[in-house]
Enzyme design. Structure first.
Site, PDB file in Angstrom:
ATOM      1  N   SER A 127      34.096 -20.005  13.750  1.00 14.88           N
ATOM      2  CA  SER A 127      33.430 -20.317  12.481  1.00 14.88           C
ATOM      3  C   SER A 127      31.920 -20.230  12.619  1.00 14.88           C
ATOM      4  O   SER A 127      31.368 -20.502  13.689  1.00 14.88           O
ATOM      5  CB  SER A 127      33.824 -21.727  12.032  1.00 14.88           C
ATOM      6  N   TYR A 152      34.619 -30.418  13.128  1.00 15.30           N
ATOM      7  CA  TYR A 152      35.223 -29.110  12.889  1.00 15.30           C
ATOM      8  C   TYR A 152      34.502 -28.035  13.704  1.00 15.30           C
ATOM      9  O   TYR A 152      35.129 -27.231  14.400  1.00 15.30           O
ATOM     10  CB  TYR A 152      35.162 -28.769  11.400  1.00 15.30           C
TER      11      TYR A 152
END
Length: 336
Positions: A127, A152
């Site tokens: 990501s 995350y």
């Protein structure tokens, strides 16, 4: 080619599986259909691929070690694309354990399956969030990414490190793709475009964080899938110029790579909203709010490495992408 794709009920995984099936590959699809968002949307995505002769649907949680071992043993995939994960920056503050179960334990089970069953290439989702506190623009895979701002992001950074270990120890080719704000038809309901569209059509206020001043490298789903497939077909190779004295964070002496995969054209959030208003034919009532914990002000992808290695060339403009999403949204929810 027999390819295992995890997260086939998810946004990117479903589009990828469809493309692979259309080109004649066999797809082993894994998803646990969790209720992080509307399960009916996930089922409708799966309905797009379930009737393909080459598709096998497996309902399984990646954190199920025995189940994952059995699936690898039974189907013996040649390549694997791991897209299943607990997504979302803000949700990681509310429910951190979900990220450890799916993104760390689950990914470990994927790596072990690849290791023990001779998988030729593992491509996995990282990501843009890994860039965290990095303020150097555009974000480059050669930058240090040791300061994540959310759990995350930390879990995705951990995936890159875990993959490198397996590439180094077992010569397993692995490629991590740092996705930059993917959008388009069949998208996730917790993403900005989906939330904004629903609220505007319902005459509700939209929450605009950082007062709309932050920029995102919005990347259309078809461009993302094209990049994933090109990467999947191009196994990671060791970097012959890699030096342990001055290691490059983006490459290695092991068959391991990470790439940015984005549009390379960041757009300010207020401009993004203005384009959406244009295609909805309605104005948004905005609630301007400060930047949320865990969010980064801007994202901007340097994709030169991906261009050089697989000739990745995103071609969808923001106007084209948003128009296609709005058309899909109106059709899916049967709106005029």
């Amino acid at each position: 080619m027999r390819i295992m794709v995890t997260g086939t009920a998810g946004f990117i995984g479903n589009h990828l599986a469809l493309r692979l099936l259309e080109r004649g590959d066999e797809v082993i699809g894994i998803d646990n259909l969790n209720d992080y968002y509307d399960v009916n949307l996930k089922l409708d995505r799966l309905a797009r691929i379930n009737d393909y002769q080459g598709y096998t649907d497996v309902r399984l949680d990646l954190a199920d070690r025995a189940g994952m071992e059995a699936v690898f043993k039974k189907y013996q995939p040649q390549k694997v694309v791991n897209l299943a994960a607990q997504a979302g920056v803000r949700y990681s503050i509310e429910n951190p354990h979900a990220y450890m179960d799916s993104n760390i334990v689950g990914f470990m089970n994927v790596l072990e399956g690849c290791r023990h069953h001779g998988v030729e290439h593992l491509v996995y989702a990282s990501s843009s969030s890994v860039y965290g506190a990095n303020e150097s623009m555009p974000f480059s895979v050669h930058d240090n990414v040791d300061h994540p701002l959310s759990l995350y992001a930390a879990s995705k950074k951990a995936n890159e490190l875990m993959a490198h270990t397996y590439s180094n120890l077992y010569q397993l080719p692995t490629t991590g793709l740092r996705f930059f704000t993917v959008y388009g038809p069949w998208g996730r309901p917790d993403m900005a475009l989906f939330l904004f569209t629903k609220a505007i059509l319902n005459g509700e206020k939209i929450k605009v964080f950082n007062y709309g001043r932050h920029r995102r490298d919005f990347t259309y789903i078809d461009d993302i899938v094209e990049g994933v497939i090109r990467t999947l077909d191009h196994s990671a190779q060791p970097n012959p110029q890699w030096s342990g004295k001055a290691p490059d964070p983006g490459t290695s002496r092991a068959p391991w790579r990470v790439y940015n995969i984005g549009n390379q054209k960041p757009v300010e959030l207020l401009d993004y909203i203005h384009t959406l208003e244009k295609f909805l034919g309605r104005s948004a009532e905005k609630e301007l709010l400060p930047l949320q914990p865990g969010d980064v002000p801007d994202t901007y992808a340097d994709v030169e490495a991906l261009i050089a290695d697989v000739d990745y060339r995103p071609s969808t403009t923001i106007e084209q992408g948003i128009e296609r999403f709005v058309d899909w949204y109106r059709d899916y929810y049967q709106l005029n």
